[in-house]
Design a protein around this motif. Structure first.
Motif, PDB file in Angstrom:
ATOM      1  N   UNK A   1       0.979  -1.204  -0.292  1.00  0.00           N
ATOM      2  CA  UNK A   1      -0.244  -0.077   0.102  1.00  0.00           C
ATOM      3  C   UNK A   1       0.891   1.080  -0.032  1.00  0.00           C
ATOM      4  N   UNK A   2       1.027   1.931   0.414  1.00  0.00           N
ATOM      5  CA  UNK A   2       1.900   2.797   0.172  1.00  0.00           C
ATOM      6  C   UNK A   2       2.815   4.264  -1.052  1.00  0.00           C
ATOM      7  N   UNK A   3       3.896   4.110  -1.091  1.00  0.00           N
ATOM      8  CA  UNK A   3       4.009   5.543  -1.068  1.00  0.00           C
ATOM      9  C   UNK A   3       3.524   5.465  -2.739  1.00  0.00           C
ATOM     10  N   UNK A   4       3.487   4.354  -3.374  1.00  0.00           N
ATOM     11  CA  UNK A   4       3.083   4.299  -4.755  1.00  0.00           C
ATOM     12  C   UNK A   4       1.789   5.846  -5.216  1.00  0.00           C
ATOM     13  N   UNK A   5       1.032   6.185  -4.240  1.00  0.00           N
ATOM     14  CA  UNK A   5       0.184   7.306  -4.060  1.00  0.00           C
ATOM     15  C   UNK A   5       0.212   8.372  -3.939  1.00  0.00           C
ATOM     16  N   UNK A   6       1.149   8.618  -3.527  1.00  0.00           N
ATOM     17  CA  UNK A   6       2.171   9.686  -3.137  1.00  0.00           C
ATOM     18  C   UNK A   6       3.272   9.910  -4.611  1.00  0.00           C
ATOM     19  N   UNK A   7       2.982  10.510  -5.139  1.00  0.00           N
ATOM     20  CA  UNK A   7       3.892  10.929  -6.499  1.00  0.00           C
ATOM     21  C   UNK A   7       3.801  11.904  -7.569  1.00  0.00           C
ATOM     22  N   UNK A   8       5.301  12.573  -7.541  1.00  0.00           N
ATOM     23  CA  UNK A   8       5.346  14.401  -8.204  1.00  0.00           C
ATOM     24  C   UNK A   8       4.263  14.952  -7.295  1.00  0.00           C
ATOM     25  N   UNK A   9       3.309  16.076  -8.037  1.00  0.00           N
ATOM     26  CA  UNK A   9       2.994  16.532  -7.140  1.00  0.00           C
ATOM     27  C   UNK A   9       1.896  16.205  -5.804  1.00  0.00           C
ATOM     28  N   UNK A  10       1.807  15.105  -6.005  1.00  0.00           N
ATOM     29  CA  UNK A  10       1.128  14.502  -4.778  1.00  0.00           C
ATOM     30  C   UNK A  10       1.822  13.815  -3.539  1.00  0.00           C
ATOM     31  N   UNK A  11       2.138  14.490  -3.766  1.00  0.00           N
ATOM     32  CA  UNK A  11       3.040  14.680  -1.666  1.00  0.00           C
ATOM     33  C   UNK A  11       2.180  14.990  -0.586  1.00  0.00           C
ATOM     34  N   UNK A  12       2.297  13.808   0.106  1.00  0.00           N
ATOM     35  CA  UNK A  12       1.368  14.456   0.889  1.00  0.00           C
ATOM     36  C   UNK A  12       1.426  16.266   1.857  1.00  0.00           C
ATOM     37  N   UNK A  13       0.934  16.670   2.251  1.00  0.00           N
ATOM     38  CA  UNK A  13       1.237  18.065   2.301  1.00  0.00           C
ATOM     39  C   UNK A  13       1.502  18.196   3.723  1.00  0.00           C
ATOM     40  N   UNK A  14       2.175  17.474   4.431  1.00  0.00           N
ATOM     41  CA  UNK A  14       3.202  17.854   5.685  1.00  0.00           C
ATOM     42  C   UNK A  14       3.165  16.224   6.025  1.00  0.00           C
ATOM     43  N   UNK A  15       3.553  16.309   7.118  1.00  0.00           N
ATOM     44  CA  UNK A  15       4.804  15.021   7.316  1.00  0.00           C
ATOM     45  C   UNK A  15       4.072  14.036   8.377  1.00  0.00           C
ATOM     46  N   UNK A  16       3.413  14.522   9.313  1.00  0.00           N
ATOM     47  CA  UNK A  16       2.223  14.540  11.003  1.00  0.00           C
ATOM     48  C   UNK A  16       0.639  14.128   9.977  1.00  0.00           C
ATOM     49  N   UNK A  17       0.385  13.385  10.963  1.00  0.00           N
ATOM     50  CA  UNK A  17      -0.909  13.154  10.578  1.00  0.00           C
ATOM     51  C   UNK A  17      -1.594  12.231  11.757  1.00  0.00           C
ATOM     52  N   UNK A  18      -3.088  12.517  11.780  1.00  0.00           N
ATOM     53  CA  UNK A  18      -3.696  11.996  12.817  1.00  0.00           C
ATOM     54  C   UNK A  18      -4.755  11.391  12.447  1.00  0.00           C
ATOM     55  N   UNK A  19      -5.138   9.584  12.344  1.00  0.00           N
ATOM     56  CA  UNK A  19      -6.176   9.586  11.918  1.00  0.00           C
ATOM     57  C   UNK A  19      -7.635   9.001  13.019  1.00  0.00           C
ATOM     58  N   UNK A  20      -8.172   9.370  12.861  1.00  0.00           N
ATOM     59  CA  UNK A  20      -9.136   8.232  13.764  1.00  0.00           C
ATOM     60  C   UNK A  20      -9.843   7.937  12.660  1.00  0.00           C
ATOM     61  N   UNK A  21      -9.722   6.344  14.022  1.00  0.00           N
ATOM     62  CA  UNK A  21     -10.387   4.798  13.486  1.00  0.00           C
ATOM     63  C   UNK A  21      -9.933   4.206  12.150  1.00  0.00           C
ATOM     64  N   UNK A  22      -7.946   4.390  12.374  1.00  0.00           N
ATOM     65  CA  UNK A  22      -7.013   4.098  12.093  1.00  0.00           C
ATOM     66  C   UNK A  22      -7.155   2.646  11.900  1.00  0.00           C
ATOM     67  N   UNK A  23      -7.963   1.776  13.164  1.00  0.00           N
ATOM     68  CA  UNK A  23      -7.118   0.559  13.589  1.00  0.00           C
ATOM     69  C   UNK A  23      -8.794  -0.278  13.136  1.00  0.00           C
ATOM     70  N   UNK A  24      -9.064   0.441  11.806  1.00  0.00           N
ATOM     71  CA  UNK A  24     -10.251  -0.975  10.387  1.00  0.00           C
ATOM     72  C   UNK A  24      -9.996   0.115   9.486  1.00  0.00           C
ATOM     73  N   UNK A  25     -11.122  -1.152   8.612  1.00  0.00           N
ATOM     74  CA  UNK A  25     -11.552  -0.633   7.223  1.00  0.00           C
ATOM     75  C   UNK A  25     -10.340   0.595   6.359  1.00  0.00           C
ATOM     76  N   UNK A  26     -11.784   1.451   5.942  1.00  0.00           N
ATOM     77  CA  UNK A  26     -11.677   2.312   5.435  1.00  0.00           C
ATOM     78  C   UNK A  26      -9.691   3.479   6.130  1.00  0.00           C
TER      79      UNK A  26
END
Ligand code: 8Z2
Ligand code: NDP
Length: 269
Positions: free
Chosen positions: A1-26
């Motif tokens: 899964x992976x950084x393949x989704x972030x290439x060229x201008x599609x780099x993450x807008x920042x280098x730290x993230x908080x993800x709720x619901x991050x233990x399952x599914x989406x």
């Protein structure tokens, strides 16, 4: 899964993230995608052991923080822990939510409150707590709230959930206008039918609902997880730097169907 989704201008807008619901599914898929792109990720959910299992899949870049998003004090504690070492967290994904199928007359006050609490009130507390230090420091940020294609349509058996998700989408539009001038982008991603642990248990395992969905989705099938990850990566990337207040619907065209669930109605009781 992976950084393949972030290439060229599609780099993450920042280098730290908080993800709720991050233990399952989406939410889990998005957390792992961000971690694969080099983002430091904090995952939030109610059950610590499931958060730890996701963290164990990363190379140490995912940190588990247990909290119920309906509890403002617990949300505050999770953000405080995430901010302790690196300061405000510029990227937010809110995927946590809960719902069940029930005829409207069978939804008790407590049941309505449980669903609206996890799909509207809680997400607002998460957004507010996320934004406060960023606004205070003048640091730019981007939030993506996971809504639902049912926000746009009538869904028998999901009166509570569709009302809450419609409220969530109205909320992000207001916040985009309030906080845009101060550097924050707020968008939502609205999935249609995706097989996940929670949705399978609460919705898709009910045969008539599953079959009605397939009959009414113009593309004729459920979505694959990578078909949600691409749009999520876009909203969380620098490529979306001029996108705010938007809802991106990823549902195979389902919300355009004249009667998305046909004549299906959940059994009483
Ligand atoms: C175009 C169209 C595209 C449409 C395309 C999209 C379709 C949408 C598909 C997917 C949508 C999703 O959200 S999928 C995500 C699914 N994941 C989840 O739901 C996982 C998390 N779920 C939960 O946490 C729970 O389901 C939830 C009830 C929300 C919260 O749990 P709590 O532990 O806080 O609550 P509980 O104590 O168990 O219950 C609280 C109250 O709710 C009631 N309650 C609980 N389950 C109930 C049930 N099945 N039927 C009736 N009532 C129920 C209880 O009786 C309590 O009421 P009182 O006793 O009276 O107080
Ligand atoms: N899958 C689908 O077909 C669709 C999903 N969606 C939306 O996508 C999002 C993710 O759903 P999905 O991945 O399918 O569901 P899952 O049930 O698989 O995942 C839900 C996640 O949210 C966490 N969570 C639930 N309630 C709370 C809470 N009150 N506080 C903190 N964490 C919570 C769960 O962990 P824990 O239980 O340990 O707290 C889990 O990590 C939701 O917003 C849902 O409404 C929208 C449309 C369709």
């Amino acid at each position: 899964m992976s950084s393949a989704y972030f290439q060229g201008p599609w780099v993450p807008a920042a280098d730290r993230a908080l993800v709720t619901g991050g233990s399952s599914g989406i939410g889990r898929d998005i957390a792992l995608m961000l971690a694969g792109a080099g983002v430091e990720v904090f995952v939030v959910g109610r059950r610590m052991e499931r958060l730890e299992a996701v963290a164990a899949e990363s190379d140490g870049s995912i940190t588990p923080l247990a909290a119920d998003i309906r509890d403002a004090d617990a949300v505050d504690a999770a953000f405080t822990a995430a901010e302790a070492e690196g300061g405000p967290v510029p990227l937010l994904v809110n995927a946590a939510s809960g719902a069940f199928l029930a005829a409207a007359e069978d939804i008790s006050p407590g049941g309505f409150a449980a669903v609206v609490g996890s799909s509207l009130n809680g997400p607002f507390q998460v957004l507010r707590r996320w934004a406060q230090p960023l606004l205070g420091a003048g640091t730019p940020g981007a939030a993506m709230m996971v809504s639902s294609a049912l926000a746009e349509r009538e869904v028998p058996g999901a009166a509570h959930s569709s009302a809450a998700k419609a409220g969530l989408e109205a909320l992000i539009r207001s916040l985009a206008v309030e906080w845009g001038p101060r550097g924050l982008r707020i968008n939502s991603l609205a999935p249609g039918a995706f097989s996940t642990e929670g949705a399978d248990a609460g919705m898709w395992s009910f045969g008539p609902v599953h079959d009605a969905a397939l009959d009414n989705i113009p593309l004729g099938r459920f979505g694959a997880s990578d078909e949600l990850l691409g749009p999520a990566a876009f909203l969380l990337s620098r490529a979306a730097g001029y996108v705010t207040g938007a809802t991106v619907v990823v549902d195979g065209g389902w919300h355009l169907s004249p009667h998305p669930f046909g004549s299906v109605f959940p059994p009483r009781g």
